[in-house]
Motif scaffolding. Structure first.
Motif, PDB file in Angstrom:
ATOM      1  N   LEU A  78       0.860  -1.182   0.000  1.00 27.50           N
ATOM      2  CA  LEU A  78       0.000   0.000   0.000  1.00 27.50           C
ATOM      3  C   LEU A  78       0.896   1.232   0.000  1.00 27.50           C
ATOM      4  CD1 LEU A  78      -2.620  -1.008   2.727  1.00 27.50           C
ATOM      5  CD2 LEU A  78      -2.895  -1.099   0.250  1.00 27.50           C
ATOM      6  N   THR A  79       0.536   2.242  -0.766  1.00 25.00           N
ATOM      7  CA  THR A  79       1.265   3.511  -0.743  1.00 25.00           C
ATOM      8  C   THR A  79       0.319   4.598  -0.257  1.00 25.00           C
ATOM      9  OG1 THR A  79       0.778   3.996  -3.048  1.00 25.00           O
ATOM     10  CG2 THR A  79       2.831   2.819  -2.601  1.00 25.00           C
ATOM     11  N   TYR A  80       0.895   5.620   0.360  1.00 28.91           N
ATOM     12  CA  TYR A  80       0.119   6.688   0.977  1.00 28.91           C
ATOM     13  C   TYR A  80       0.620   8.029   0.467  1.00 28.91           C
ATOM     14  CZ  TYR A  80      -0.932   2.955   4.288  1.00 28.91           C
ATOM     15  OH  TYR A  80      -1.316   1.766   4.842  1.00 28.91           O
ATOM     16  N   GLN A  81      -0.308   8.957   0.265  1.00 34.11           N
ATOM     17  CA  GLN A  81       0.050  10.339  -0.030  1.00 34.11           C
ATOM     18  C   GLN A  81      -0.950  11.246   0.664  1.00 34.11           C
ATOM     19  OE1 GLN A  81       2.765  11.986  -1.787  1.00 34.11           O
ATOM     20  NE2 GLN A  81       1.776  13.539  -0.507  1.00 34.11           N
ATOM     21  N   TRP A  82      -0.435  12.128   1.540  1.00 33.29           N
ATOM     22  CA  TRP A  82      -1.269  13.092   2.245  1.00 33.29           C
ATOM     23  C   TRP A  82      -1.365  14.373   1.427  1.00 33.29           C
ATOM     24  CZ3 TRP A  82      -3.910  12.219   6.750  1.00 33.29           C
ATOM     25  CH2 TRP A  82      -3.611  11.026   7.416  1.00 33.29           C
ATOM     26  N   TYR A  83      -2.530  15.030   1.559  1.00 33.19           N
ATOM     27  CA  TYR A  83      -2.803  16.260   0.825  1.00 33.19           C
ATOM     28  C   TYR A  83      -3.377  17.310   1.767  1.00 33.19           C
ATOM     29  CZ  TYR A  83      -2.491  13.341  -3.354  1.00 33.19           C
ATOM     30  OH  TYR A  83      -2.049  12.493  -4.333  1.00 33.19           O
ATOM     31  N   ILE A  84      -3.167  18.580   1.408  1.00 33.67           N
ATOM     32  CA  ILE A  84      -3.828  19.698   2.078  1.00 33.67           C
ATOM     33  C   ILE A  84      -5.065  20.022   1.257  1.00 33.67           C
ATOM     34  CG2 ILE A  84      -3.669  22.155   2.665  1.00 33.67           C
ATOM     35  CD1 ILE A  84      -0.660  21.721   3.071  1.00 33.67           C
ATOM     36  N   GLY A  85      -6.189  20.216   1.927  1.00 39.72           N
ATOM     37  CA  GLY A  85      -7.442  20.548   1.244  1.00 39.72           C
ATOM     38  C   GLY A  85      -8.518  19.541   1.572  1.00 39.72           C
ATOM     39  N   ILE A  86      -9.578  19.574   0.785  1.00 39.95           N
ATOM     40  CA  ILE A  86     -10.692  18.659   1.017  1.00 39.95           C
ATOM     41  C   ILE A  86     -10.456  17.361   0.261  1.00 39.95           C
ATOM     42  CG2 ILE A  86     -12.364  20.488   1.518  1.00 39.95           C
ATOM     43  CD1 ILE A  86     -13.431  20.096  -1.333  1.00 39.95           C
ATOM     44  N   SER A  87     -11.019  16.290   0.769  1.00 38.99           N
ATOM     45  CA  SER A  87     -10.818  14.971   0.185  1.00 38.99           C
ATOM     46  C   SER A  87     -11.128  14.969  -1.306  1.00 38.99           C
ATOM     47  CB  SER A  87     -11.698  13.943   0.898  1.00 38.99           C
ATOM     48  OG  SER A  87     -11.425  12.646   0.411  1.00 38.99           O
ATOM     49  N   GLY A  88     -10.188  14.427  -2.077  1.00 39.24           N
ATOM     50  CA  GLY A  88     -10.336  14.354  -3.518  1.00 39.24           C
ATOM     51  C   GLY A  88      -9.593  15.441  -4.263  1.00 39.24           C
ATOM     52  N   ASP A  89      -9.216  16.528  -3.569  1.00 35.36           N
ATOM     53  CA  ASP A  89      -8.495  17.636  -4.197  1.00 35.36           C
ATOM     54  C   ASP A  89      -6.998  17.337  -4.112  1.00 35.36           C
ATOM     55  OD1 ASP A  89      -7.299  19.977  -5.021  1.00 35.36           O
ATOM     56  OD2 ASP A  89      -8.308  21.249  -3.550  1.00 35.36           O
ATOM     57  N   THR A  90      -6.387  16.975  -5.243  1.00 30.74           N
ATOM     58  CA  THR A  90      -4.974  16.580  -5.262  1.00 30.74           C
ATOM     59  C   THR A  90      -4.029  17.725  -5.638  1.00 30.74           C
ATOM     60  OG1 THR A  90      -5.198  15.822  -7.550  1.00 30.74           O
ATOM     61  CG2 THR A  90      -5.540  14.177  -5.790  1.00 30.74           C
ATOM     62  N   ALA A  91      -4.507  18.953  -5.574  1.00 28.46           N
ATOM     63  CA  ALA A  91      -3.697  20.100  -5.976  1.00 28.46           C
ATOM     64  C   ALA A  91      -2.529  20.367  -5.027  1.00 28.46           C
ATOM     65  CB  ALA A  91      -4.572  21.351  -6.076  1.00 28.46           C
ATOM     66  N   GLN A  92      -2.633  19.961  -3.744  1.00 22.50           N
ATOM     67  CA  GLN A  92      -1.590  20.286  -2.775  1.00 22.50           C
ATOM     68  C   GLN A  92      -1.076  19.051  -2.049  1.00 22.50           C
ATOM     69  OE1 GLN A  92      -1.965  23.988  -0.400  1.00 22.50           O
ATOM     70  NE2 GLN A  92      -4.069  23.990  -1.172  1.00 22.50           N
ATOM     71  N   PRO A  93      -0.292  18.197  -2.730  1.00 22.37           N
ATOM     72  CA  PRO A  93       0.304  17.071  -2.011  1.00 22.37           C
ATOM     73  C   PRO A  93       1.329  17.585  -1.003  1.00 22.37           C
ATOM     74  CG  PRO A  93       1.189  17.211  -4.229  1.00 22.37           C
ATOM     75  CD  PRO A  93       0.102  18.250  -4.128  1.00 22.37           C
ATOM     76  N   VAL A  94       1.454  16.907   0.113  1.00 23.59           N
ATOM     77  CA  VAL A  94       2.429  17.292   1.133  1.00 23.59           C
ATOM     78  C   VAL A  94       3.716  16.516   0.855  1.00 23.59           C
ATOM     79  CG1 VAL A  94       2.937  17.400   3.588  1.00 23.59           C
ATOM     80  CG2 VAL A  94       0.580  17.728   2.797  1.00 23.59           C
ATOM     81  N   ALA A  95       4.782  17.230   0.534  1.00 22.15           N
ATOM     82  CA  ALA A  95       6.062  16.597   0.212  1.00 22.15           C
ATOM     83  C   ALA A  95       6.543  15.742   1.382  1.00 22.15           C
ATOM     84  CB  ALA A  95       7.101  17.655  -0.125  1.00 22.15           C
ATOM     85  N   GLY A  96       6.902  14.498   1.096  1.00 20.26           N
ATOM     86  CA  GLY A  96       7.439  13.599   2.111  1.00 20.26           C
ATOM     87  C   GLY A  96       6.407  12.937   3.002  1.00 20.26           C
ATOM     88  N   ALA A  97       5.142  13.279   2.858  1.00 22.03           N
ATOM     89  CA  ALA A  97       4.079  12.699   3.707  1.00 22.03           C
ATOM     90  C   ALA A  97       3.524  11.479   2.993  1.00 22.03           C
ATOM     91  CB  ALA A  97       3.002  13.721   3.991  1.00 22.03           C
ATOM     92  N   THR A  98       4.263  10.368   3.079  1.00 20.81           N
ATOM     93  CA  THR A  98       3.939   9.180   2.293  1.00 20.81           C
ATOM     94  C   THR A  98       3.857   7.912   3.140  1.00 20.81           C
ATOM     95  OG1 THR A  98       6.288   8.916   1.775  1.00 20.81           O
ATOM     96  CG2 THR A  98       4.933  10.132   0.167  1.00 20.81           C
ATOM     97  N   SER A  99       3.379   8.061   4.361  1.00 22.74           N
ATOM     98  CA  SER A  99       3.171   6.890   5.213  1.00 22.74           C
ATOM     99  C   SER A  99       1.780   6.968   5.835  1.00 22.74           C
ATOM    100  CB  SER A  99       4.257   6.791   6.296  1.00 22.74           C
ATOM    101  OG  SER A  99       4.150   7.864   7.194  1.00 22.74           O
ATOM    102  N   ALA A 100       1.413   5.945   6.587  1.00 32.34           N
ATOM    103  CA  ALA A 100       0.077   5.884   7.181  1.00 32.34           C
ATOM    104  C   ALA A 100      -0.131   6.945   8.250  1.00 32.34           C
ATOM    105  CB  ALA A 100      -0.181   4.500   7.761  1.00 32.34           C
ATOM    106  N   SER A 101       0.954   7.471   8.816  1.00 32.00           N
ATOM    107  CA  SER A 101       0.828   8.539   9.809  1.00 32.00           C
ATOM    108  C   SER A 101       1.602   9.758   9.334  1.00 32.00           C
ATOM    109  CB  SER A 101       1.320   8.073  11.173  1.00 32.00           C
ATOM    110  OG  SER A 101       2.676   7.704  11.102  1.00 32.00           O
TER     111      SER A 101
END
Length: 136
Positions: free
Chosen positions: A34-57
């Protein structure tokens, strides 16, 4: 091909102090990896991925109210979490000070104060000079 990810535990909204770390996490099932990517914004909006935030926490330091969500993917598909809003608490501010009272000995003095800030606010009255906390 395997089983697409399913989020079983969503990230939780929280209220924290400015500059405090907001611990966010998600639990997902599905065929590994499983891979993870966290984003800033509302669910589904992929305009602002958080750099390095690629784990479950994920533990961002937050200084203003911010919304986060995570997308979990594998070879079989993707799942998006709900939006977790991290709210910054506002410190209490007294907007209406208690007024001085003159009463006769043995009478009851009724004092009041108005304060704003993030609920719940708690109150503790003291006797003496403002800032002296030895006589609650």
């Amino acid at each position: 091909m395997g089983t697409a990810p399913t989020i079983t535990t969503q990230p939780l909204a929280r209220t924290i102090a400015s500059g405090e770390t907001a611990g966010l996490s998600v639990v997902a099932t599905g065929t590994a990896p499983l891979t993870y990517q966290w984003y800033i914004g509302i669910s589904g909006d992929t305009a602002q991925p958080v750099a390095g935030a690629t784990s479950a926490s994920f533990s961002p330091v937050v200084t203003g109210t911010t919304s986060y969500w995570v997308r979990v993917t594998n070879a079989a598909g993707a799942a998006s979490s709900t939006t977790a809003v991290i709210t910054i608490a506002s410190a209490p501010t007294i907007t209406t000070q208690p007024l001085p009272k003159t009463i006769n000995s043995g009478q009851t003095a009724s004092l009041s104060v108005v304060a704003t800030g993030t609920a719940p606010l708690t109150y503790q009255w003291y006797s003496g000079t403002s800032g002296t906390t030895t006589q609650p």
